[in-house]
Design a protein around this motif. Sequence first.
Motif, PDB file in Angstrom:
ATOM      1  N   ALA A  44       0.844  -1.195   0.000  1.00  0.00           N
ATOM      2  CA  ALA A  44       0.000   0.000   0.000  1.00  0.00           C
ATOM      3  C   ALA A  44       0.880   1.247   0.000  1.00  0.00           C
ATOM      4  CB  ALA A  44      -0.907   0.000   1.218  1.00  0.00           C
ATOM      5  N   ALA A  45       0.458   2.261  -0.770  1.00  0.00           N
ATOM      6  CA  ALA A  45       1.225   3.503  -0.851  1.00  0.00           C
ATOM      7  C   ALA A  45       0.359   4.605  -1.420  1.00  0.00           C
ATOM      8  CB  ALA A  45       2.466   3.313  -1.733  1.00  0.00           C
ATOM      9  N   ALA A  46       0.410   5.787  -0.796  1.00  0.00           N
ATOM     10  CA  ALA A  46      -0.167   7.019  -1.352  1.00  0.00           C
ATOM     11  C   ALA A  46      -1.610   6.864  -1.811  1.00  0.00           C
ATOM     12  CB  ALA A  46       0.710   7.514  -2.505  1.00  0.00           C
ATOM     13  N   GLY A  47      -2.399   6.129  -1.045  1.00  0.00           N
ATOM     14  CA  GLY A  47      -3.802   5.949  -1.393  1.00  0.00           C
ATOM     15  C   GLY A  47      -4.059   4.862  -2.415  1.00  0.00           C
ATOM     16  N   GLY A  48      -3.058   4.075  -2.727  1.00  0.00           N
ATOM     17  CA  GLY A  48      -3.199   2.980  -3.682  1.00  0.00           C
ATOM     18  C   GLY A  48      -2.203   1.888  -3.366  1.00  0.00           C
ATOM     19  N   GLN A  55      13.666  -3.181 -12.814  1.00  0.00           N
ATOM     20  CA  GLN A  55      14.005  -1.983 -13.574  1.00  0.00           C
ATOM     21  C   GLN A  55      12.865  -0.960 -13.600  1.00  0.00           C
ATOM     22  OE1 GLN A  55      17.030  -1.386 -14.719  1.00  0.00           O
ATOM     23  NE2 GLN A  55      17.728  -3.377 -13.960  1.00  0.00           N
ATOM     24  N   GLY A  56      12.058  -0.957 -12.560  1.00  0.00           N
ATOM     25  CA  GLY A  56      10.976   0.020 -12.550  1.00  0.00           C
ATOM     26  C   GLY A  56       9.949  -0.265 -11.480  1.00  0.00           C
ATOM     27  N   ILE A  57       8.776   0.317 -11.655  1.00  0.00           N
ATOM     28  CA  ILE A  57       7.700   0.183 -10.684  1.00  0.00           C
ATOM     29  C   ILE A  57       6.370   0.330 -11.412  1.00  0.00           C
ATOM     30  CG2 ILE A  57       7.645   2.658 -10.135  1.00  0.00           C
ATOM     31  CD1 ILE A  57       7.174   1.891  -7.209  1.00  0.00           C
ATOM     32  N   ILE A  58       5.350  -0.350 -10.914  1.00  0.00           N
ATOM     33  CA  ILE A  58       3.981  -0.084 -11.338  1.00  0.00           C
ATOM     34  C   ILE A  58       3.213   0.392 -10.111  1.00  0.00           C
ATOM     35  CG2 ILE A  58       1.805  -1.026 -12.210  1.00  0.00           C
ATOM     36  CD1 ILE A  58       3.391  -2.969 -13.886  1.00  0.00           C
ATOM     37  N   GLY A  59       2.552   1.530 -10.272  1.00  0.00           N
ATOM     38  CA  GLY A  59       1.712   2.057  -9.205  1.00  0.00           C
ATOM     39  C   GLY A  59       0.263   2.033  -9.637  1.00  0.00           C
ATOM     40  N   ALA A  63      -8.417   6.018  -8.776  1.00  0.00           N
ATOM     41  CA  ALA A  63      -9.103   6.961  -9.656  1.00  0.00           C
ATOM     42  C   ALA A  63      -8.520   7.023 -11.054  1.00  0.00           C
ATOM     43  CB  ALA A  63      -9.076   8.358  -9.032  1.00  0.00           C
ATOM     44  N   THR A  64      -7.273   6.555 -11.230  1.00  0.00           N
ATOM     45  CA  THR A  64      -6.604   6.720 -12.525  1.00  0.00           C
ATOM     46  C   THR A  64      -6.135   5.424 -13.161  1.00  0.00           C
ATOM     47  OG1 THR A  64      -4.537   7.159 -11.337  1.00  0.00           O
ATOM     48  CG2 THR A  64      -5.835   9.065 -12.031  1.00  0.00           C
ATOM     49  N   GLY A  65      -5.905   4.376 -12.365  1.00  0.00           N
ATOM     50  CA  GLY A  65      -5.465   3.111 -12.918  1.00  0.00           C
ATOM     51  C   GLY A  65      -4.026   2.776 -12.577  1.00  0.00           C
ATOM     52  N   ALA A  66      -3.507   1.768 -13.266  1.00  0.00           N
ATOM     53  CA  ALA A  66      -2.158   1.251 -13.018  1.00  0.00           C
ATOM     54  C   ALA A  66      -1.222   1.704 -14.130  1.00  0.00           C
ATOM     55  CB  ALA A  66      -2.180  -0.269 -12.940  1.00  0.00           C
ATOM     56  N   TYR A  67      -0.066   2.257 -13.724  1.00  0.00           N
ATOM     57  CA  TYR A  67       0.892   2.785 -14.698  1.00  0.00           C
ATOM     58  C   TYR A  67       2.313   2.475 -14.252  1.00  0.00           C
ATOM     59  CZ  TYR A  67      -3.104   5.274 -16.549  1.00  0.00           C
ATOM     60  OH  TYR A  67      -4.332   5.569 -17.081  1.00  0.00           O
ATOM     61  N   ALA A  68       3.205   2.428 -15.251  1.00  0.00           N
ATOM     62  CA  ALA A  68       4.585   2.021 -15.010  1.00  0.00           C
ATOM     63  C   ALA A  68       5.545   3.205 -15.101  1.00  0.00           C
ATOM     64  CB  ALA A  68       5.006   0.967 -16.026  1.00  0.00           C
ATOM     65  N   VAL A  69       6.596   3.145 -14.290  1.00  0.00           N
ATOM     66  CA  VAL A  69       7.691   4.113 -14.325  1.00  0.00           C
ATOM     67  C   VAL A  69       8.980   3.327 -14.493  1.00  0.00           C
ATOM     68  CG1 VAL A  69       8.751   6.091 -13.174  1.00  0.00           C
ATOM     69  CG2 VAL A  69       6.376   5.486 -12.655  1.00  0.00           C
ATOM     70  N   GLY A  85       7.011   9.391  -1.453  1.00  0.00           N
ATOM     71  CA  GLY A  85       7.580  10.731  -1.469  1.00  0.00           C
ATOM     72  C   GLY A  85       6.580  11.772  -1.932  1.00  0.00           C
ATOM     73  N   VAL A  86       7.099  12.922  -2.289  1.00  0.00           N
ATOM     74  CA  VAL A  86       6.248  14.056  -2.645  1.00  0.00           C
ATOM     75  C   VAL A  86       5.478  13.826  -3.936  1.00  0.00           C
ATOM     76  CG1 VAL A  86       8.070  15.274  -3.930  1.00  0.00           C
ATOM     77  CG2 VAL A  86       6.244  16.582  -2.824  1.00  0.00           C
ATOM     78  N   LEU A  87       5.945  12.904  -4.793  1.00  0.00           N
ATOM     79  CA  LEU A  87       5.323  12.723  -6.101  1.00  0.00           C
ATOM     80  C   LEU A  87       4.103  11.810  -6.074  1.00  0.00           C
ATOM     81  CD1 LEU A  87       8.522  12.358  -8.303  1.00  0.00           C
ATOM     82  CD2 LEU A  87       7.176  14.414  -7.873  1.00  0.00           C
ATOM     83  N   GLY A  88       4.050  10.874  -5.140  1.00  0.00           N
ATOM     84  CA  GLY A  88       2.929   9.952  -5.077  1.00  0.00           C
ATOM     85  C   GLY A  88       3.021   8.857  -6.126  1.00  0.00           C
ATOM     86  N   LEU A  89       1.867   8.399  -6.617  1.00  0.00           N
ATOM     87  CA  LEU A  89       1.785   7.295  -7.575  1.00  0.00           C
ATOM     88  C   LEU A  89       1.670   7.813  -9.009  1.00  0.00           C
ATOM     89  CD1 LEU A  89      -0.737   5.089  -5.594  1.00  0.00           C
ATOM     90  CD2 LEU A  89       1.649   4.483  -6.079  1.00  0.00           C
ATOM     91  N   PRO A  90       2.174   7.048  -9.981  1.00  0.00           N
ATOM     92  CA  PRO A  90       2.065   7.499 -11.374  1.00  0.00           C
ATOM     93  C   PRO A  90       0.621   7.506 -11.859  1.00  0.00           C
ATOM     94  CG  PRO A  90       2.886   5.250 -11.284  1.00  0.00           C
ATOM     95  CD  PRO A  90       2.858   5.746  -9.866  1.00  0.00           C
TER      96      PRO A  90
END
Length: 293
Positions: A44-48, A55-59, A63-69, A85-90
């Motif tokens: 759990a993180a940042a409301g999701g 090599q990355g992350i999926i958040g 309200a917006t869905g699942a996205y990769a960074v 952190g300050v940015l939250g989820l993608p």
Amino acid sequence: MFNGSLADLQSFGTGTVADKITQRYTDLGGASSYLGNPSGGEYAAAGGWAQNYEQGIIGYFPATGAYAVHGAIWQHYQQLGGPGGVLGLPTTDETGTPDGVGRYNHFTGSLGASVYWTASTGAKAVYGVIRQKWAALGWETGLGYPTTDEAGTPDGVGRYNHFNGAQGASIYYTASTGAQSIHGLIRQKWADLGWETGLGYPTTDEAGTPDGVGRYNHFNGAQGASIYWTASTGAQSIHGLIRQKWAALGWEASGLRYPTSDEFSVTGGRRNNFQRGTITFVTASSTLQVTYS
């Protein structure tokens, strides 16, 4: 996890519905994708929720869905605290900018957050009211790409991002002035005078004068301050009592027209030169003398 409702979130926690993060990972190609293999479990993180990969992350934000960074943006995202952190989820996958130069992810951070990357600037974060101002000015088509993360000013009062627009650009924010942009030759003059330690913080974006000839920013320095620019006079600063007098006379519409110098010392006082005269503050009498030429 269909619409991000509370019931859906509870179902996610009990494992009774399909996992949107796993779905997204599968859609991207699973372990053969740019993310590689999972690292640990979902959390759990940042409301999701989020899932780390080699090599990355999926958040996933309901309200917006699942996205990769991934890539350089992911590396910088992690440096800034990742989902916690300050940015939250993608809220987007990494996406190319319309000019073909940059790449970005948007995030859920308060008032919106983004990380933008170009080969020349690297990955930099912009968020909150500074990001709102940057967006209002046209994103990267306005002031250019961010060249810094949002940072605090040395006096602890303001926040800013710098950008790579022509001749340099910045947005500065304080609680009393809001977020204001400054760029080009006016910004260069402001920097020469000590940034916010000189004339104070900008209280306007750069704007055009009514006659269409000049450009200016106002600042919150003691008794008021401004920098005015024209093609013939360059960028010149004016502040305090001399500025107040010039304003009372009609600014650039007065008989003096535009300043041709910063305020400078003269015997017995201080002065600004103008296209058609001078204003001098006489220290001994605390008076202002206007001379037309």
